[in-house]
Design a protein around this motif. Structure first.
Motif, PDB file in Angstrom:
ATOM      1  N   ALA A 181       0.803  -1.223   0.000  1.00 39.00           N
ATOM      2  CA  ALA A 181       0.000   0.000   0.000  1.00 39.00           C
ATOM      3  C   ALA A 181       0.835   1.271   0.000  1.00 39.00           C
ATOM      4  O   ALA A 181       0.297   2.350  -0.277  1.00 39.00           O
ATOM      5  N   LYS A 182       2.119   1.181   0.324  1.00 41.34           N
ATOM      6  CA  LYS A 182       2.910   2.410   0.481  1.00 41.34           C
ATOM      7  C   LYS A 182       3.085   3.168  -0.835  1.00 41.34           C
ATOM      8  O   LYS A 182       3.358   4.374  -0.823  1.00 41.34           O
ATOM      9  N   THR A 183       2.944   2.481  -1.962  1.00 37.11           N
ATOM     10  CA  THR A 183       3.058   3.158  -3.255  1.00 37.11           C
ATOM     11  C   THR A 183       1.744   3.774  -3.700  1.00 37.11           C
ATOM     12  O   THR A 183       1.700   4.460  -4.732  1.00 37.11           O
ATOM     13  N   LEU A 184       0.681   3.546  -2.946  1.00 35.31           N
ATOM     14  CA  LEU A 184      -0.635   4.057  -3.310  1.00 35.31           C
ATOM     15  C   LEU A 184      -0.981   5.294  -2.499  1.00 35.31           C
ATOM     16  O   LEU A 184      -0.560   5.429  -1.342  1.00 35.31           O
ATOM     17  N   GLN A 185      -1.732   6.158  -3.093  1.00 36.52           N
ATOM     18  CA  GLN A 185      -2.266   7.322  -2.394  1.00 36.52           C
ATOM     19  C   GLN A 185      -3.715   7.015  -2.019  1.00 36.52           C
ATOM     20  O   GLN A 185      -4.601   7.004  -2.879  1.00 36.52           O
ATOM     21  N   LEU A 186      -3.916   6.754  -0.750  1.00 32.50           N
ATOM     22  CA  LEU A 186      -5.241   6.371  -0.281  1.00 32.50           C
ATOM     23  C   LEU A 186      -5.985   7.600   0.223  1.00 32.50           C
ATOM     24  O   LEU A 186      -5.453   8.386   0.998  1.00 32.50           O
ATOM     25  N   HIS A 187      -7.228   7.740  -0.217  1.00 22.87           N
ATOM     26  CA  HIS A 187      -8.016   8.920   0.115  1.00 22.87           C
ATOM     27  C   HIS A 187      -9.321   8.498   0.775  1.00 22.87           C
ATOM     28  O   HIS A 187      -9.815   7.395   0.573  1.00 22.87           O
ATOM     29  N   SER A 188      -9.867   9.403   1.530  1.00 21.31           N
ATOM     30  CA  SER A 188     -11.180   9.209   2.136  1.00 21.31           C
ATOM     31  C   SER A 188     -12.179  10.075   1.394  1.00 21.31           C
ATOM     32  O   SER A 188     -12.073  11.300   1.391  1.00 21.31           O
ATOM     33  N   PHE A 189     -13.156   9.438   0.754  1.00 23.27           N
ATOM     34  CA  PHE A 189     -14.140  10.168  -0.035  1.00 23.27           C
ATOM     35  C   PHE A 189     -15.395  10.520   0.764  1.00 23.27           C
ATOM     36  O   PHE A 189     -16.230  11.288   0.309  1.00 23.27           O
ATOM     37  N   LYS A 190     -15.538   9.907   1.918  1.00 22.74           N
ATOM     38  CA  LYS A 190     -16.685  10.190   2.782  1.00 22.74           C
ATOM     39  C   LYS A 190     -16.197  10.479   4.191  1.00 22.74           C
ATOM     40  O   LYS A 190     -15.166   9.949   4.624  1.00 22.74           O
ATOM     41  N   VAL A 191     -16.949  11.265   4.898  1.00 22.95           N
ATOM     42  CA  VAL A 191     -16.592  11.587   6.282  1.00 22.95           C
ATOM     43  C   VAL A 191     -16.594  10.323   7.140  1.00 22.95           C
ATOM     44  O   VAL A 191     -15.804  10.184   8.079  1.00 22.95           O
TER      45      VAL A 191
END
Length: 255
Positions: A50-60
């Motif tokens: 996962a370290k090469t991925l940019q993980l985002h939160s799309f919902k609160v």
């Protein structure tokens, strides 16, 4: 067989007691998982895959959803030995003493195979999937924006079913010791079993040939191992049935 005939009401009451025990242990496991979930999420979030991925939160609510999903999974895994034991204890009045001892020993192996299947999927299959998707995105000139909730859902959907499928040898051995299935039956229906395993592999993995191949081969090997184990269990079953017949002939009153 030394077995007390139970009425339907007694069966229901016995089942209720078993479910209550499972519920108590599950609540304890949930409480323990509250302290284990966050370190596990951090480990998975910053792992090599996962370290090469940019993980985002799309919902609160994404962080809360992930947190409780991991808590639930951890609680189920920690409670699984209790669930298996209570299931064994519920059906044990209908088993002979030799069958009780034999089937009770399967519980640790079932849990071990589940964890082995999860680790196999996480260490081998999951990295390949991440790498494959990243390369496909680059080839198509697509910038991946990955939601952390989707990332964990993909991880759980890939690893947990594989853990369940890895329990196949012990399930087959259990059914063989009870005389429900035989090695001959398993061999006879091999081609149908392979087809079912291919369908399962297709459901677990994305629709690319290499992923299907990587998943299908271990599943087919597991089925062949199950047949070998079933032969061992079937010999034990025939031996116990022979001994039981001798005892019944010598002591007709036990029937």
């Amino acid at each position: 067989m030394n077995q007390t005939e139970l009425s339907i009401i007694e069966h229901i009451d016995e089942l209720r007691k078993r479910l209550m025990i499972i519920a108590v242990f599950f609540v304890v496991a949930v409480i323990a998982s509250f302290f284990l979930a966050q370190p596990l999420i951090h480990f998975l979030q910053f792992s090599n895959e996962a370290k090469t991925l940019q993980l985002h939160s799309f919902k609160v609510t994404d962080p809360v959803n992930i947190y409780f999903q991991v808590i639930f999974v951890l609680a189920i895994v920690m409670t699984s030995p209790i669930i298996l034991y209570q299931l064994w204890a519920f059906i044990t009045p209908g088993l002979y003493p030799t069958e009780r001892k034999a089937t009770l020993r399967y519980i640790p192996y079932i849990v071990f195979l589940f964890l082995l299947g999860v680790m196999f999927s996480y260490k081998i299959l999951f990295p390949y999937m991440i790498h494959f998707m990243a390369e496909m995105s680059m080839d198509m000139d697509i910038q991946q924006t990955i939601g952390i909730n989707e990332y964990f859902q993909f991880l759980l959907q890939l690893t947990l079913p594989f853990g369940v499928v890895f329990e196949l040898p012990m399930v087959v051995l259990f059914l063989t010791r009870l005389g429900i299935t035989t090695p001959h039956m398993l061999s006879k229906f091999r081609k149908y079993a392979y087809f079912i395993l291919m369908v399962i592999a297709d459901i677990i993995t994305p629709t690319d040939v290499m992923s299907l191949f990587i998943v299908s081969i271990p599943l087919c090997i597991l089925y062949e191992i199950s047949i070998l184990i079933s032969r061992f269990g079937y010999r034990k079953y025939l031996k116990s049935e022979s001994e039981r017949s001798i005892v019944a002939e010598e002591n007709p009153s036990t029937l």
